[in-house]
Design an enzyme around this catalytic site. Structure first.
Site, PDB file in Angstrom:
ATOM      1  N   ILE A 156       0.849  -1.203   0.000  1.00  0.00           N
ATOM      2  CA  ILE A 156       0.000   0.000   0.000  1.00  0.00           C
ATOM      3  C   ILE A 156       0.883   1.250   0.000  1.00  0.00           C
ATOM      4  O   ILE A 156       0.717   2.144  -0.839  1.00  0.00           O
ATOM      5  CB  ILE A 156      -0.954  -0.022   1.207  1.00  0.00           C
ATOM      6  N   TYR A 157       1.829   1.293   0.928  1.00  0.00           N
ATOM      7  CA  TYR A 157       2.785   2.404   0.945  1.00  0.00           C
ATOM      8  C   TYR A 157       3.589   2.437  -0.357  1.00  0.00           C
ATOM      9  O   TYR A 157       3.762   3.495  -0.981  1.00  0.00           O
ATOM     10  CB  TYR A 157       3.720   2.233   2.146  1.00  0.00           C
ATOM     11  N   GLY A 158       4.072   1.273  -0.794  1.00  0.00           N
ATOM     12  CA  GLY A 158       4.893   1.221  -1.990  1.00  0.00           C
ATOM     13  C   GLY A 158       4.159   1.704  -3.225  1.00  0.00           C
ATOM     14  O   GLY A 158       4.718   2.419  -4.064  1.00  0.00           O
TER      15      GLY A 158
END
Length: 252
Positions: A156-158
Site C-alpha cells: 500500500i505504501y509502496g
C-alpha cells in the site's frame, strides 16, 4: 536566487517536521540559505523545529499546511511565492501507514494514498507552476525504494510512492528547459521516527545521509538520487526477478 555554487538562498519544506527535511535545511543553512519556510500542520513540534533552525541564523517561519486538504494548496502555497522567490521546494511529507491494519481498513489505506500521492500531486503542481513563473528553482521530491517494485510487506505504501515517483519523473520532463529542476530522491530504509520499532532492512540509512545526498544532487543538478547509491544496482536487478521468485525473497 541560488548562489554561484548552486546553493539555494530560500527553502520551502513541505512536511516541516520531517527529519530528512530538517536535516537538509540544517545543511543548506550552513551553505548560506537564509530564508526557510516550514509548512505543516500547526503543532509544538513544528514550532520547535523552526526555533532550532533560527538558532542557526536563518529567517524561519512556519506555515499552516495540510497535505490532505488539496483544495487549500493553491491559496496557501501560492501566497508564499507572492512574498518572494523560493529557490528550492522540498516535498518531504508522507506517511508509512500500517500494512496489516490498512488491509483491514480500506479508509486507512486511502489515507496513505491521499497523503503520499494525491496530496503530493496537488502541492507539487502548485509549486511547479510557481517555480516556472519565477523562471528558476528546484523541486526535490522524496520518493522511496519501496516504489520501485511492490512487495507483500508494504504494497500500500509502496504503490503510493510508485505513483509519486512516476508523477515526479514526468513533471521533471515537462519542466525541462524552463529553468526549473526536478530531482527525485529514492531512499531505502531510513532510521527515523517513522520506522521506529520496525525491523531494519539491508542498506539502511539515516536522515543525515539522505540530506547529504540531496545537497550533492542539487549541486550536480541530478534528476534521480538513490540513498545509499548501491540501491540503484540492487533495484536494477530486483526489478527483473520473476514474480514467483520475488515472492520468496525475505520481506526485509
Amino acid at each position: 536566487m541560488k548562489d554561484a555554487f548552486g546553493a539555494p538562498q530560500s527553502l520551502l519544506v513541505l512536511g516541516g517536521t520531517s527529519e530528512i527535511g530538517l536535516a537538509t535545511a540544517r545543511r543548506l543553512i550552513a551553505r548560506r540559505t537564509r530564508t526557510v519556510r516550514l509548512a505543516g500542520r500547526p503543532s509544538p513540534a513544528l514550532e520547535r523545529a523552526a526555533a532550532e533552525l533560527r538558532e542557526l541564523g536563518a529567517d524561519v517561519r512556519t506555515v499552516a499546511f495540510d497535505a490532505l486538504d488539496s483544495a487549500s494548496h493553491e491559496e496557501v502555497l501560492g501566497k508564499l511565492f507572492t512574498e518572494g522567490d523560493i529557490d528550492m521546494v522540498l516535498l518531504a511529507f508522507g506517511v508509512l501507514g500500517d500494512q496489516a491494519r490498512d488491509e483491514e481498513e480500506p479508509l486507512s489505506a486511502v489515507r496513505v494514498a491521499q497523503t503520499n500521492y494525491t496530496g503530493a500531486v496537488s502541492a507539487g503542481l502548485v509549486c511547479a507552476g510557481a517555480l516556472q513563473a519565477q523562471g528558476h528553482g528546484s523541486l526535490v521530491v522524496l520518493s522511496a525504494v519501496a516504489g520501485e517494485r511492490a512487495r507483500r510487506a508494504d504494497f500500500i505504501y509502496g504503490s503510493s510512492k510508485a505513483g509519486l515517483d512516476a508523477f515526479a519523473q514526468g513533471l521533471g520532463d515537462a519542466l525541462h528547459g524552463t529553468g526549473v529542476h526536478v530531482m527525485v530522491v529514492r531512499p531505502g530504509f531510513v532510521r527515523s521516527r517513522m520506522t521506529a520499532g520496525r525491523e531494519e532492512a539491508p542498506l539502511a540509512t539515516t536522515p543525515g545521509a539522505v540530506a547529504d545526498a540531496i545537497v550533492t544532487g542539487l549541486r550536480r543538478r541530478s534528476e534521480t538520487v538513490w540513498v545509499p547509491g548501491a540501491l540503484r544496482v540492487v533495484m536494477s536487478a530486483l526489478r527483473h526477478v520473476p514474480r514467483p521468485l520475488f515472492r520468496r525473497l525475505p520481506v526485509r
